[in-house]
Motif scaffolding. Structure first.
Motif, PDB file in Angstrom:
ATOM      1  N   LEU A  71      41.760 111.705  76.146  1.00  0.00           N
ATOM      2  CA  LEU A  71      41.930 112.887  76.827  1.00  0.00           C
ATOM      3  C   LEU A  71      41.160 113.546  78.917  1.00  0.00           C
ATOM      4  N   VAL A  72      41.215 113.749  79.023  1.00  0.00           N
ATOM      5  CA  VAL A  72      40.748 114.331  81.084  1.00  0.00           C
ATOM      6  C   VAL A  72      40.030 115.580  80.491  1.00  0.00           C
ATOM      7  N   ASP A  73      38.947 114.954  81.325  1.00  0.00           N
ATOM      8  CA  ASP A  73      38.238 117.067  81.672  1.00  0.00           C
ATOM      9  C   ASP A  73      38.887 117.104  82.587  1.00  0.00           C
ATOM     10  N   PRO A  74      39.112 118.452  83.225  1.00  0.00           N
ATOM     11  CA  PRO A  74      39.606 118.987  84.338  1.00  0.00           C
ATOM     12  C   PRO A  74      38.792 119.309  85.374  1.00  0.00           C
ATOM     13  N   LYS A  75      37.654 118.850  85.198  1.00  0.00           N
ATOM     14  CA  LYS A  75      36.802 119.287  86.103  1.00  0.00           C
ATOM     15  C   LYS A  75      35.743 118.277  86.349  1.00  0.00           C
ATOM     16  N   THR A  76      35.883 117.187  86.208  1.00  0.00           N
ATOM     17  CA  THR A  76      35.491 115.518  86.044  1.00  0.00           C
ATOM     18  C   THR A  76      36.291 114.479  86.089  1.00  0.00           C
ATOM     19  N   GLY A  77      37.670 114.890  85.663  1.00  0.00           N
ATOM     20  CA  GLY A  77      38.819 113.325  85.774  1.00  0.00           C
ATOM     21  C   GLY A  77      37.863 112.378  84.644  1.00  0.00           C
ATOM     22  N   GLY A  78      37.063 112.903  83.600  1.00  0.00           N
ATOM     23  CA  GLY A  78      37.014 112.000  83.324  1.00  0.00           C
ATOM     24  C   GLY A  78      36.993 111.647  81.520  1.00  0.00           C
ATOM     25  N   SER A  79      36.621 111.024  81.235  1.00  0.00           N
ATOM     26  CA  SER A  79      37.353 110.892  78.973  1.00  0.00           C
ATOM     27  C   SER A  79      36.523 112.254  78.473  1.00  0.00           C
ATOM     28  N   VAL A  80      37.154 113.070  77.598  1.00  0.00           N
ATOM     29  CA  VAL A  80      36.678 114.522  77.012  1.00  0.00           C
ATOM     30  C   VAL A  80      36.391 113.714  76.091  1.00  0.00           C
ATOM     31  N   ILE A  81      36.530 112.488  74.879  1.00  0.00           N
ATOM     32  CA  ILE A  81      36.031 112.108  73.787  1.00  0.00           C
ATOM     33  C   ILE A  81      35.654 110.467  74.380  1.00  0.00           C
ATOM     34  N   SER A  82      34.422 110.086  74.431  1.00  0.00           N
ATOM     35  CA  SER A  82      34.447 108.431  74.470  1.00  0.00           C
ATOM     36  C   SER A  82      34.567 107.968  72.929  1.00  0.00           C
ATOM     37  N   THR A  83      34.411 108.424  71.971  1.00  0.00           N
ATOM     38  CA  THR A  83      34.072 107.694  70.452  1.00  0.00           C
ATOM     39  C   THR A  83      35.651 108.047  69.835  1.00  0.00           C
ATOM     40  N   CYS A  84      36.134 107.340  68.982  1.00  0.00           N
ATOM     41  CA  CYS A  84      36.338 107.870  67.656  1.00  0.00           C
ATOM     42  C   CYS A  84      36.235 106.868  66.770  1.00  0.00           C
ATOM     43  N   HIS A  85      35.193 107.553  65.402  1.00  0.00           N
ATOM     44  CA  HIS A  85      35.217 106.606  64.739  1.00  0.00           C
ATOM     45  C   HIS A  85      35.956 106.985  62.737  1.00  0.00           C
ATOM     46  N   ARG A  86      36.752 105.277  62.775  1.00  0.00           N
ATOM     47  CA  ARG A  86      37.126 105.211  61.409  1.00  0.00           C
ATOM     48  C   ARG A  86      36.267 105.473  60.254  1.00  0.00           C
ATOM     49  N   PRO A  87      36.745 105.510  58.986  1.00  0.00           N
ATOM     50  CA  PRO A  87      35.572 106.090  57.557  1.00  0.00           C
ATOM     51  C   PRO A  87      35.316 103.798  57.340  1.00  0.00           C
ATOM     52  N   GLN A  88      36.050 103.080  57.029  1.00  0.00           N
ATOM     53  CA  GLN A  88      36.375 101.866  56.881  1.00  0.00           C
ATOM     54  C   GLN A  88      35.613 101.152  58.073  1.00  0.00           C
ATOM     55  N   ASN A  89      35.597 100.686  58.921  1.00  0.00           N
ATOM     56  CA  ASN A  89      34.127 100.947  60.287  1.00  0.00           C
ATOM     57  C   ASN A  89      33.097 101.136  59.678  1.00  0.00           C
ATOM     58  N   ILE A  90      32.562 102.123  59.145  1.00  0.00           N
ATOM     59  CA  ILE A  90      30.865 103.394  58.894  1.00  0.00           C
ATOM     60  C   ILE A  90      31.068 103.623  57.507  1.00  0.00           C
ATOM     61  N   TYR A  91      31.365 103.449  56.943  1.00  0.00           N
ATOM     62  CA  TYR A  91      31.504 103.984  55.174  1.00  0.00           C
ATOM     63  C   TYR A  91      31.502 102.184  54.425  1.00  0.00           C
ATOM     64  N   HIS A  92      30.660 102.829  53.056  1.00  0.00           N
ATOM     65  CA  HIS A  92      31.364 101.893  52.215  1.00  0.00           C
ATOM     66  C   HIS A  92      31.311 102.223  50.452  1.00  0.00           C
ATOM     67  N   GLY A  93      31.878 102.254  49.667  1.00  0.00           N
ATOM     68  CA  GLY A  93      32.122 102.523  48.478  1.00  0.00           C
ATOM     69  C   GLY A  93      33.071 103.700  48.026  1.00  0.00           C
ATOM     70  N   PRO A  94      32.903 104.149  47.121  1.00  0.00           N
ATOM     71  CA  PRO A  94      33.764 104.163  46.386  1.00  0.00           C
ATOM     72  C   PRO A  94      34.733 105.621  46.873  1.00  0.00           C
ATOM     73  N   HIS A  95      33.924 106.349  47.511  1.00  0.00           N
ATOM     74  CA  HIS A  95      34.390 107.481  48.529  1.00  0.00           C
ATOM     75  C   HIS A  95      35.300 107.485  49.921  1.00  0.00           C
ATOM     76  N   THR A  96      34.793 105.791  50.022  1.00  0.00           N
ATOM     77  CA  THR A  96      35.456 106.531  51.722  1.00  0.00           C
ATOM     78  C   THR A  96      36.925 106.582  51.989  1.00  0.00           C
ATOM     79  N   ALA A  97      37.671 106.681  50.725  1.00  0.00           N
ATOM     80  CA  ALA A  97      39.317 106.654  50.832  1.00  0.00           C
ATOM     81  C   ALA A  97      39.243 108.452  51.016  1.00  0.00           C
ATOM     82  N   LYS A  98      38.161 109.186  50.936  1.00  0.00           N
ATOM     83  CA  LYS A  98      38.059 110.396  50.455  1.00  0.00           C
ATOM     84  C   LYS A  98      37.832 111.212  51.977  1.00  0.00           C
ATOM     85  N   ALA A  99      37.088 110.313  53.169  1.00  0.00           N
ATOM     86  CA  ALA A  99      36.393 110.557  54.615  1.00  0.00           C
ATOM     87  C   ALA A  99      37.821 110.791  55.150  1.00  0.00           C
TER      88      ALA A  99
END
Length: 563
Positions: free
Chosen positions: A390-418
């Motif tokens: 996605l591109v910023d209509p004013k600057t032409g740069g990225s609107v979103i820099s990162t997308c986090h996935r639950p399996q990369n940032i959480y651990h434990g029995p509830h990770t699948a609920k994220a």
């Protein structure tokens, strides 16, 4: 240094940031925070991902990452394809005050978010903003409500009408009301502590978070929606809020003896939001991942009219009148609120965003569909690539820099609920806007040029790094350190109180901030905790009734978290 344990006072300043606090300390505006700073240790405090109230405070009180405690947000999907509001009963794991109570220590807890319904403790507990109503049972034990009433303390749960701040007079009124509420919290903690020898006390002031959300654009001349006219009166509203909380801290510090360690912390930091607006469901629709039910969806004109009527009623009707109308015409209210919403055809949708809840945009895959693990991975890959392009209509740069996935940032029995993907809004500064069904809707990505809508649209929001300051006992004086995390606070408190640390906590004791001799004399002790069986059934939870859910929705709407 002899072996000993200390009493602890924790003061939470919700959303406080060193970016504002340190300059104001240096300028002499925050003398009591200055006392803590000069006599103790400090670090930026890394919050959870995402850095939001339910997730972060739950990680603080359990010492666990969200994959273990299971509370990711104010809402979570229900079994019917919709969403339900969460509260403390949706959280897994023992709280720090539960642990202390189990070991016979006395505790006093006031206004920590995500503590409703209040758990029985060895002491007293007043729950926080997830309390549905002032008539709910949000105090333990129940008799303390009368005790506060007899003492002339009018305790309020949270601000109800921030969404009304369309005029300077109403902004003035709200600031005064916010300050009064925080003063009453201090008075409640002091009154209930009198005659109850608490080993651990904690209070959270929410004013810093609320005022930063809605007044940042008066203070910050570089803000995309800086309001020069409003700044004439409200330029110092945020600073004045920090000063008021500093005064409350001073009252509590005056009661502390030499055997008390004081901790000041926040659940996350804060910073300005840009004028970039994303209509995420339109983006997913254009990628073939979502289909609107256009037969049920209101047209753009109806949505605009609904939004206009909503703003008019909010700004003209009194609180009592609003409550009366809502009670007399509940079906009219539901019909009206449904106008301002693009309906989704769930049979033809693979991924979606709950756009009514705009404070923390999250991508959810449609869990009513029977997708294989390979299909889930492919959809996540495709959506991540889509969002990062996605591109910023004013600057032409990225609107979103990162997308986090639950399996990369959480651990434990509830990770699948994220949520399946978490776009990094706290780094990128964009806000979510309402999608419109049909071919002639507004752009999916745009720069908003309209003036900021007071009380409804956030001027600022959360950042990953909060604050941590500790003073007293073996805490090193005038010491700055790094890499403290919000999950580290609970084990550090338990250690300082001479308690064993449950071995299922993810946090660590912040020994670098402590006197070396104390650490050598007092080895860290752990206790084995049996893993609780995970029970996500309705019977295991104290879910909200329909009426309570509506009240929670109204409170979050008043705070600006949901549309």
């Amino acid at each position: 240094m002899p072996v000993r344990s200390y009493n602890v006072l924790v003061v939470g300043l919700d959303g406080a940031t060193f970016d504002l606090m340190l300059p104001w300390i240096e300028q002499g505006h925050l003398p009591h925070l200055n006392r803590i700073l000069r006599s103790g240790a400090r670090s930026r405090l890394e919050s959870t991902i995402p850095p939001i109230t339910p997730c972060a405070w739950s990680s603080f009180m359990t010492g666990k990452n969200p994959g273990k405690h299971g509370l990711f947000d104010f809402i979570e999907p229900d079994a019917k394809g919709g969403f339900q509001f969460t509260n403390a009963s949706y959280r897994d794991g023992e709280t720090i005050w539960g642990c202390l109570s189990r070991h016979g220590r006395r505790v006093g807890v006031v206004n920590v978010p995500m503590t409703y319904p209040p758990e029985p403790v060895n002491g007293f507990l007043i729950s926080g903003l997830d309390t549905p109503h002032e008539h709910s049972g949000y105090m333990y034990p129940v008799e303390i409500r009368q005790e506060l009433k007899d003492a002339g303390i009018r305790y309020r749960i949270d601000q109800q009408h921030l969404g009304n701040m369309r005029t300077n007079a109403r902004r003035r009124q709200q600031l005064a009301s916010i300050f009064d509420a925080e003063t009453s919290r201090t008075a409640a903690l002091q009154k209930l502590s009198d005659g109850r020898d608490c080993d651990f006390r904690m209070i959270v002031y929410g004013a810093t978070d609320q005022v930063q959300h809605h007044f940042w654009h008066f203070m910050d001349e570089t803000h995309d929606k800086y309001d020069a006219d409003g700044a004439k009166e409200f330029r110092h509203a945020i600073r004045d809020t920090y000063m008021h909380c500093d005064e409350q801290l001073g009252l509590l510090l005056d009661e502390c003896d030499d055997d008390t360690i004081v901790i000041v912390m926040s659940d996350h930091g804060f910073g300005p939001m840009s004028n970039v607006r994303l209509r995420m469901n339109q983006i997913l629709r254009d990628a073939g991942l979502l289909t609107f039910d256009e037969a049920a969806a209101p047209g753009r004109m109806k949505q605009a009219v609904a939004g206009w009527i909503d703003r008019l009623l909010r700004s003209t009707l009194s609180s009592d009148m609003k409550r009366t109308i809502a009670g007399l015409f509940p079906r009219l209210r539901v019909w009206f609120e449904n106008l301002d919403e693009a309906k989704i055809d769930w049979t033809k949708t693979s991924a979606y965003v709950n756009e009514a809840y705009r404070s923390s945009p999250a991508i959810w895959l449609n869990r009513l569909q029977d997708s294989s693990d390979a299909e889930v991975r492919r959809m996540r890959d495709d959506i991540e690539h889509l969002l990062l392009s996605l591109v910023d209509p004013k600057t032409g740069g990225s609107v979103i820099s990162t997308c986090h996935r639950p399996q990369n940032i959480y651990h434990g029995p509830h990770t699948a609920k994220a949520p399946d993907l978490l776009p990094s809004w706290w780094e990128d500064g964009f806000l979510l806007d309402q999608s419109v069904a049909g071919p002639n809707g507004p752009p999916a990505v745009e720069r908003s040029t309209a003036p900021l809508e007071g009380g409804v649209e956030f001027a600022a929001s959360h950042r990953l790094d909060g604050v941590l300051m500790m003073s007293g006992g073996p805490i090193r004086a005038e010491f700055e350190f790094e890499n403290a995390r919000i999950i580290d606070v609970a084990p550090t408190v338990l250690y300082l109180m001479g308690m064993p640390i449950p071995d299922d906590m993810d946090g660590r004791v912040l020994v670098e901030a402590l006197d070396e001799e104390f650490v050598e004399t007092n080895p860290i002790d752990f206790e084995q905790v049996e893993a609780d069986s995970i029970d996500d059934s309705d019977d295991a939870r104290r879910g909200f009734t329909q009426d309570e859910s509506e009240l929670i929705a109204k409170r979050l709407q008043a705070l600006g978290y949901i549309k």
